[in-house]
Design an enzyme around this catalytic site. Structure first.
Site, short mmCIF file in Angstrom:
data_model
loop_
_atom_site.label_atom_id
_atom_site.label_comp_id
_atom_site.label_asym_id
_atom_site.label_seq_id
_atom_site.Cartn_x
_atom_site.Cartn_y
_atom_site.Cartn_z
CG HIS A 271 15.20 38.88 54.73
ND1 HIS A 271 14.50 37.89 55.38
CD2 HIS A 271 15.72 38.30 53.62
CE1 HIS A 271 14.63 36.76 54.72
NE2 HIS A 271 15.35 36.98 53.64
CG ASP A 328 19.01 39.48 46.39
OD1 ASP A 328 17.86 39.37 46.84
OD2 ASP A 328 19.60 38.56 45.79
C1 SDX Z 1 15.32 37.75 48.85
O1 SDX Z 1 12.22 35.50 51.92
C2 SDX Z 1 13.43 35.22 51.67
O2 SDX Z 1 14.06 34.47 52.40
C3 SDX Z 1 13.97 35.80 50.38
C4 SDX Z 1 15.44 35.60 50.17
C5 SDX Z 1 15.78 34.15 49.89
O3 SDX Z 1 16.94 33.77 50.12
O4 SDX Z 1 14.91 33.43 49.34
O5 SDX Z 1 16.18 36.02 51.29
C6 SDX Z 1 15.93 36.37 48.95
O6 SDX Z 1 14.34 37.90 48.19
C7 SDX Z 1 15.93 38.88 49.61
C8 SDX Z 1 15.08 40.21 49.53
C9 SDX Z 1 15.41 40.88 48.20
N1 SDX Z 1 14.51 42.01 47.96
C10 SDX Z 1 14.90 43.30 48.04
O7 SDX Z 1 16.03 43.63 48.39
C11 SDX Z 1 13.85 44.31 47.62
C12 SDX Z 1 13.75 45.43 48.66
N2 SDX Z 1 13.25 44.90 49.91
C13 SDX Z 1 11.85 45.06 50.19
O8 SDX Z 1 11.00 45.08 49.10
C14 SDX Z 1 11.39 44.31 51.42
O9 SDX Z 1 12.27 44.57 52.44
C15 SDX Z 1 11.16 42.80 51.34
C16 SDX Z 1 10.33 42.42 50.17
C17 SDX Z 1 12.47 42.09 51.27
C18 SDX Z 1 10.46 42.36 52.62
O10 SDX Z 1 9.24 42.97 52.62
P1 SDX Z 1 8.22 42.83 53.85
O11 SDX Z 1 8.73 41.88 54.87
O12 SDX Z 1 6.87 42.59 53.26
O13 SDX Z 1 8.30 44.25 54.53
P2 SDX Z 1 7.31 45.42 54.24
O14 SDX Z 1 7.18 45.63 52.77
O15 SDX Z 1 6.07 45.18 55.03
O16 SDX Z 1 8.11 46.66 54.87
C19 SDX Z 1 8.03 46.99 56.23
C20 SDX Z 1 8.35 48.49 56.29
C21 SDX Z 1 7.46 49.33 55.35
O17 SDX Z 1 7.43 50.65 55.84
P3 SDX Z 1 6.15 51.11 56.78
O18 SDX Z 1 4.91 50.76 55.98
O19 SDX Z 1 6.29 50.29 58.05
O20 SDX Z 1 6.35 52.58 56.99
O21 SDX Z 1 9.69 48.71 55.83
C22 SDX Z 1 9.65 49.48 54.62
C23 SDX Z 1 8.26 49.37 54.08
O22 SDX Z 1 7.93 50.51 53.27
N3 SDX Z 1 10.65 48.85 53.73
C24 SDX Z 1 11.49 49.53 52.94
C25 SDX Z 1 12.29 48.55 52.34
N4 SDX Z 1 11.93 47.32 52.74
C26 SDX Z 1 10.90 47.53 53.62
N5 SDX Z 1 11.62 50.86 52.71
C27 SDX Z 1 12.59 51.20 51.81
N6 SDX Z 1 13.43 50.31 51.20
C28 SDX Z 1 13.31 48.98 51.43
N7 SDX Z 1 14.12 48.11 50.83
#
Ligand code: SDX
Length: 392
Positions: A271, A328
């Site tokens: 998140h 989710d």
């Molecule tokens: C919702 O914003 C909100 O409030 C949204 C929400 C709401 O109520 O409106 O809460 C609802 O959308 C919840 C999130 C649902 N999405 C998912 O579950 C999809 C999977 N999650 C990711 O795509 C991600 O965690 C996000 C999109 C939720 C957040 O992305 P960020 O903050 O942009 O984080 P990032 O992509 O910069 O990741 C930081 C690091 C990276 O690794 P490094 O580059 O540091 O090595 O964490 C890794 C990412 O690769 N990472 C993950 C991951 N999420 C982040 N690696 C594997 N699996 C994951 N799920």
């Protein structure tokens, strides 16, 4: 940074507005709507009360709530011509695409919802969409199931009515199951608002041009559809199914999620704001156990989910990046137990987020926020003289 312009991809460290609606404390896993904790609201309030609280800022008195509900019921019919638009979609159309289109189309049948320049006009547009949006959402499911497009039952509560519109079969009395009603009421409360997330920011920026409420909400539906956002609840179930088909091999999927060359992410994890447990996930996980037990449903997918959570929380890749289950991760397990098909999961998220989007749009307009128009740092070609086609 160049001169005064600082680029902040994804606005990770940029605030877009001041808001008095929802408070998030990411490190402590705190979520409050207008100061009330979601733990208390999920336990003690109804979804319609929470909708009123988010939109108007206070928990409603009995009279205010009754008037709000009656005004919404008075607006819960949709122009018959909207059905012609729905008819044009193939049955296979994703419900979120249909919902975004129909929500936008409502403007054509309610032109007064565009120029809302008074609180009274705004209130009228708000009760219109609170009444019509659930009808459209239910119709997206009925269309897929080849069922007639009915209207709701005015004698029912707001959430009961949604369930009945979704599931009532022709020539059959639909019996309302209190377990389903309570489960959906709680889920919608937990999804109701979440400060400046992707879809809410979309609603605000579209509304900041003074486009109407309905088209701003339609844009929010589209943003929510993405698998990185609300679409994750569908993607989680598809991932858990795949893991189950693969003999429960969670390690393989965790390895994929860690592999930078693999676009696969562990859906339902991580998140932008919560760097601790998503408080909503905690409540939903507990509710999943309760609802399945109350319904007498055994779902092996719940065990796959709990196993995946356990392993991820012991794995340094996820722990180091503070990747915990988010809202989710478990919600789809409850929707499934309720008989809601996976393609409808994000529509359920939109039904919950509707009052939050409305509240944020209303605040943006009342605060007379300027039109959203960020700058850029230009990295393209410097000046070039035109060449005729023969010179190219
Ligand atoms: C919702 O914003 C909100 O409030 C949204 C929400 C709401 O109520 O409106 O809460 C609802 O959308 C919840 C999130 C649902 N999405 C998912 O579950 C999809 C999977 N999650 C990711 O795509 C991600 O965690 C996000 C999109 C939720 C957040 O992305 P960020 O903050 O942009 O984080 P990032 O992509 O910069 O990741 C930081 C690091 C990276 O690794 P490094 O580059 O540091 O090595 O964490 C890794 C990412 O690769 N990472 C993950 C991951 N999420 C982040 N690696 C594997 N699996 C994951 N799920």
């Amino acid at each position: 940074t160049k001169g005064v312009i600082t680029i902040d991809p994804g606005y990770k460290n940029t605030g877009s507005c001041e808001s008095a609606i929802t408070f998030l404390e990411g490190d402590k896993g705190i979520l409050r709507y207008r100061g009330y904790s979601i733990e208390e609201l999920a336990e003690k309030a109804t979804f319609l009360e929470v909708a009123y609280l988010l939109i108007f800022g206070e928990l409603p008195t009995r009279e205010q709530l009754t008037k709000f509900h009656n005004d919404i019921k008075g607006q819960s019919v949709v122009d018959e011509d909207v059905k012609k638009i729905l008819d044009a979609f193939p049955k296979s159309a994703h419900p979120m695409g249909v919902l975004a289109s129909l929500t936008s189309a409502l403007t054509a049948f309610n032109p007064s919802s565009v120029n809302v320049n008074s609180e009274e006009d705004m209130y009228k547009a708000i009760v219109k969409i609170m009444g019509k949006f659930p009808v459209l959402a239910a119709w997206t499911l009925r269309k897929r199931n080849g069922l007639p497009l009915d209207y709701g039952d005015r004698s029912l509560g707001y959430v009961e009515n949604i369930l009945k519109m979704m599931f009532k079969q022709p020539n059959e009395d639909y019996t309302l199951n209190p377990i389903l009603i309570n489960a959906l009421d709680k889920l919608l409360i937990l999804h109701a608002d979440h400060e400046q997330n992707c879809s809410t920011s979309t609603v605000r920026i579209v509304g900041s041009s003074h486009a109407g409420l309905f088209v701003s909400l339609a844009a929010g539906v589209s943003a929510l559809w993405g698998p990185l956002h609300g679409g994750a609840n569908q993607a989680v179930l598809e991932m858990l199914e795949a893991i189950k088909e693969d003999g429960g091999d969670t390690k393989k999927y965790m390895a994929k999620a860690k592999d930078k060359d693999d676009p696969f992410r562990l859906m339902g994890f991580g998140h932008r704001v919560y760097k601790n447990f998503d408080p909503r996930a905690k409540i939903i996980k507990k509710a999943a156990d309760e609802v399945l037990a109350n319904l007498g449903v055994e779902d092996p997918i719940l065990d796959v989910a709990k196993g995946l959570e356990r392993e991820a929380l012991e794995d340094s890749y996820f722990v180091d990046r503070k990747l915990y289950p988010n809202v989710d991760f478990y919600s789809g397990i409850i929707y499934r137990a309720m008989g809601i098909p996976v393609e409808m999961f994000t529509v359920m998220f939109a039904l919950g987020r509707l009052p939050g989007w409305i509240a944020q749009w209303r605040e943006m307009r009342l605060n007379k926020e300027p039109i959203g128009r960020p700058r850029q740092i230009y990295t393209g070609a410097t000046y070039r003289k035109f060449k005729s086609i023969d010179e190219r």
